[in-house]
Scaffold this motif. Sequence first.
Motif, PDB file in Angstrom:
ATOM      1  N   LEU A   7     101.692  33.952  22.139  1.00 39.01           N
ATOM      2  CA  LEU A   7     102.720  34.666  22.873  1.00 39.01           C
ATOM      3  C   LEU A   7     102.445  36.163  22.799  1.00 39.01           C
ATOM      4  O   LEU A   7     102.250  36.711  21.711  1.00 39.01           O
ATOM      5  CB  LEU A   7     104.097  34.376  22.271  1.00 39.01           C
ATOM      6  N   GLU A   8     102.403  36.822  23.945  1.00 37.60           N
ATOM      7  CA  GLU A   8     102.347  38.270  23.960  1.00 37.60           C
ATOM      8  C   GLU A   8     103.775  38.782  23.852  1.00 37.60           C
ATOM      9  O   GLU A   8     104.636  38.417  24.664  1.00 37.60           O
ATOM     10  CB  GLU A   8     101.679  38.800  25.227  1.00 37.60           C
ATOM     11  N   VAL A   9     104.033  39.602  22.853  1.00 37.82           N
ATOM     12  CA  VAL A   9     105.404  40.021  22.547  1.00 37.82           C
ATOM     13  C   VAL A   9     105.817  41.181  23.449  1.00 37.82           C
ATOM     14  O   VAL A   9     105.075  42.165  23.588  1.00 37.82           O
ATOM     15  CB  VAL A   9     105.533  40.419  21.067  1.00 37.82           C
ATOM     16  N   ALA A  10     107.009  41.064  24.019  1.00 37.64           N
ATOM     17  CA  ALA A  10     107.568  42.150  24.823  1.00 37.64           C
ATOM     18  C   ALA A  10     108.497  43.012  23.976  1.00 37.64           C
ATOM     19  O   ALA A  10     108.337  44.228  23.876  1.00 37.64           O
ATOM     20  CB  ALA A  10     108.328  41.591  26.029  1.00 37.64           C
ATOM     21  N   ARG A  11     109.468  42.371  23.339  1.00 35.69           N
ATOM     22  CA  ARG A  11     110.438  43.065  22.493  1.00 35.69           C
ATOM     23  C   ARG A  11     110.638  42.280  21.203  1.00 35.69           C
ATOM     24  O   ARG A  11     110.564  41.047  21.188  1.00 35.69           O
ATOM     25  CB  ARG A  11     111.807  43.168  23.199  1.00 35.69           C
ATOM     26  N   CYS A  12     110.944  43.003  20.125  1.00 35.58           N
ATOM     27  CA  CYS A  12     111.285  42.358  18.861  1.00 35.58           C
ATOM     28  C   CYS A  12     112.370  43.171  18.176  1.00 35.58           C
ATOM     29  O   CYS A  12     112.196  44.371  17.923  1.00 35.58           O
ATOM     30  CB  CYS A  12     110.061  42.230  17.949  1.00 35.58           C
ATOM     31  N   GLY A  13     113.501  42.546  17.906  1.00 33.14           N
ATOM     32  CA  GLY A  13     114.627  43.237  17.289  1.00 33.14           C
ATOM     33  C   GLY A  13     114.521  43.284  15.778  1.00 33.14           C
ATOM     34  O   GLY A  13     113.838  42.467  15.147  1.00 33.14           O
ATOM     35  N   ILE A  14     115.205  44.258  15.199  1.00 36.53           N
ATOM     36  CA  ILE A  14     115.293  44.385  13.740  1.00 36.53           C
ATOM     37  C   ILE A  14     116.565  43.687  13.287  1.00 36.53           C
ATOM     38  O   ILE A  14     117.673  44.026  13.712  1.00 36.53           O
ATOM     39  CB  ILE A  14     115.316  45.855  13.302  1.00 36.53           C
ATOM     40  N   CYS A  15     116.411  42.719  12.424  1.00 42.24           N
ATOM     41  CA  CYS A  15     117.530  41.932  11.892  1.00 42.24           C
ATOM     42  C   CYS A  15     117.916  42.447  10.501  1.00 42.24           C
ATOM     43  O   CYS A  15     117.120  43.104   9.826  1.00 42.24           O
ATOM     44  CB  CYS A  15     117.098  40.469  11.813  1.00 42.24           C
ATOM     45  N   GLY A  16     119.130  42.122  10.082  1.00 41.95           N
ATOM     46  CA  GLY A  16     119.549  42.461   8.724  1.00 41.95           C
ATOM     47  C   GLY A  16     118.626  41.852   7.683  1.00 41.95           C
ATOM     48  O   GLY A  16     118.360  42.455   6.637  1.00 41.95           O
ATOM     49  N   THR A  17     118.142  40.651   7.968  1.00 40.59           N
ATOM     50  CA  THR A  17     117.177  40.027   7.053  1.00 40.59           C
ATOM     51  C   THR A  17     115.911  40.864   6.947  1.00 40.59           C
ATOM     52  O   THR A  17     115.331  41.005   5.867  1.00 40.59           O
ATOM     53  CB  THR A  17     116.837  38.609   7.525  1.00 40.59           C
ATOM     54  N   ASP A  18     115.475  41.430   8.078  1.00 43.59           N
ATOM     55  CA  ASP A  18     114.301  42.308   8.051  1.00 43.59           C
ATOM     56  C   ASP A  18     114.518  43.512   7.137  1.00 43.59           C
ATOM     57  O   ASP A  18     113.593  43.964   6.454  1.00 43.59           O
ATOM     58  CB  ASP A  18     113.976  42.811   9.459  1.00 43.59           C
ATOM     59  N   THR A  19     115.735  44.055   7.142  1.00 47.70           N
ATOM     60  CA  THR A  19     116.009  45.210   6.282  1.00 47.70           C
ATOM     61  C   THR A  19     115.935  44.830   4.809  1.00 47.70           C
ATOM     62  O   THR A  19     115.508  45.634   3.978  1.00 47.70           O
ATOM     63  CB  THR A  19     117.378  45.834   6.600  1.00 47.70           C
ATOM     64  N   HIS A  20     116.343  43.595   4.493  1.00 48.82           N
ATOM     65  CA  HIS A  20     116.233  43.132   3.098  1.00 48.82           C
ATOM     66  C   HIS A  20     114.772  42.922   2.706  1.00 48.82           C
ATOM     67  O   HIS A  20     114.383  43.197   1.571  1.00 48.82           O
ATOM     68  CB  HIS A  20     117.026  41.838   2.909  1.00 48.82           C
ATOM     69  N   ILE A  21     113.967  42.422   3.651  1.00 46.17           N
ATOM     70  CA  ILE A  21     112.533  42.289   3.391  1.00 46.17           C
ATOM     71  C   ILE A  21     111.920  43.677   3.215  1.00 46.17           C
ATOM     72  O   ILE A  21     111.097  43.907   2.324  1.00 46.17           O
ATOM     73  CB  ILE A  21     111.843  41.528   4.544  1.00 46.17           C
ATOM     74  N   TYR A  22     112.349  44.604   4.059  1.00 52.58           N
ATOM     75  CA  TYR A  22     111.817  45.968   4.041  1.00 52.58           C
ATOM     76  C   TYR A  22     112.090  46.665   2.710  1.00 52.58           C
ATOM     77  O   TYR A  22     111.208  47.345   2.164  1.00 52.58           O
ATOM     78  CB  TYR A  22     112.434  46.761   5.193  1.00 52.58           C
ATOM     79  N   ASP A  23     113.318  46.496   2.179  1.00 48.70           N
ATOM     80  CA  ASP A  23     113.638  47.201   0.929  1.00 48.70           C
ATOM     81  C   ASP A  23     113.229  46.418  -0.320  1.00 48.70           C
ATOM     82  O   ASP A  23     113.438  46.882  -1.451  1.00 48.70           O
ATOM     83  CB  ASP A  23     115.113  47.589   0.881  1.00 48.70           C
ATOM     84  N   GLY A  24     112.662  45.245  -0.146  1.00 50.31           N
ATOM     85  CA  GLY A  24     112.134  44.484  -1.267  1.00 50.31           C
ATOM     86  C   GLY A  24     113.127  43.570  -1.943  1.00 50.31           C
ATOM     87  O   GLY A  24     112.794  42.928  -2.945  1.00 50.31           O
ATOM     88  N   SER A  25     114.336  43.448  -1.400  1.00 51.34           N
ATOM     89  CA  SER A  25     115.350  42.616  -2.042  1.00 51.34           C
ATOM     90  C   SER A  25     115.284  41.156  -1.611  1.00 51.34           C
ATOM     91  O   SER A  25     116.001  40.315  -2.138  1.00 51.34           O
ATOM     92  CB  SER A  25     116.746  43.177  -1.767  1.00 51.34           C
ATOM     93  N   PHE A  26     114.427  40.839  -0.634  1.00 54.26           N
ATOM     94  CA  PHE A  26     114.315  39.467  -0.144  1.00 54.26           C
ATOM     95  C   PHE A  26     112.863  39.217   0.255  1.00 54.26           C
ATOM     96  O   PHE A  26     112.247  40.017   0.957  1.00 54.26           O
ATOM     97  CB  PHE A  26     115.251  39.261   1.053  1.00 54.26           C
ATOM     98  N   MET A  27     112.317  38.111  -0.200  1.00 53.15           N
ATOM     99  CA  MET A  27     110.974  37.660   0.166  1.00 53.15           C
ATOM    100  C   MET A  27     109.866  38.664  -0.188  1.00 53.15           C
ATOM    101  O   MET A  27     108.822  38.717   0.468  1.00 53.15           O
ATOM    102  CB  MET A  27     110.895  37.330   1.661  1.00 53.15           C
TER     103      MET A  27
END
Length: 346
Positions: free
Chosen positions: A33-53
């Motif tokens: 799949l060629e990606v057009a748009r991808c949203g930032i989810c709250g889960t992504d923010t937890h992954i980003y700050d290291g608190s999840f996954m």
Amino acid sequence: MTQKMRAAVLVEPRRFELDLRPVPDIQPGEVLLEVARCGICGTDTHIYDGSFMAHRLPLVPGHEFSGRVVQSGAKSGVAEGIAAVVDINHGCGRCYYCRRGQLMNCPSIKQIGIDVDGGFADYVRVPAHLVIQAPETTSFDVLALTEPVACVVHTAVRSGLEPARAVLIIGAGPIGNLHIQMQRLTGAAPIIVAETSSERAKLAKAAGADAVVSDPKRLLDVVREMTDGRGVDLAIESVGATALYELAQVALRPGGHLAAFGLPPEGSELKVDLLSTVLREYSLMGSVAGPGQAMHYALSLLCHGRFDTTAFTAATYTLDDIGTAFETLSDRPSDLKTQIILNDAL
């Protein structure tokens, strides 16, 4: 494919690196799949700050994406060139839970963008059976909302669809706002929302909330006033804070349901009055993701304009600026969703 693609790799908490890597080779039963748009989810923010996954890093996050199928593997059954969204939840399909339609409990469950590389890249490789064709008449920014809308659809279905039930939604951030809109579609009345941000409180009211309470000390009084003293039939916690879960629990009427949706920190504990739970027949229900049929429901609702997506599609960043997009999220409460533009020309 031998060409290269851009991918935003989260190499460690709070640090993205823009990588140039080979476009994935697909196998039989897979599509590219060629990606057009991808949203930032709250889960992504937890992954980003290291608190999840955090153990999954380095990772290309991103699971709220839309795009176009550019290559189909053998036996995929998916036509090349179609606009599409993807059910990110990949179970084994054979175990006890998958057979019962409870794939989120599959011991082998993998989620695209959470367990394996996802949509913050030019291309993403996905199992063909998870691809859902989308109408060409719906824009890719709206299509990228299918996964988060599927999450609130899943909660609504799991908690039982019943008209005119009193609902409390705690938190009117992105997912809380979608819960408001979903509950309004099911005929909930009244819909009471707890939200301390003035900007998000206004958006909650516009989304269909009958009352928005900004002072937590007043919440239970408002609930009693609007339910003839009973309490709400359904409370949805969409923040992930133990204290707010406890507040939601107290707001229930006898026989009421608490939908646990917000992700609390690992190891969080909820105090439960067991005697009261037994005698008043309270129930607690977890709800995570929006797998299977919920994705199809969500896509139909979005394509037929049942959700107001204005505040979810206005804030956009390029892949080059993905770090800034994440770092400034908390400074932009009126942007209910931030989307990364990969290819707006699809």
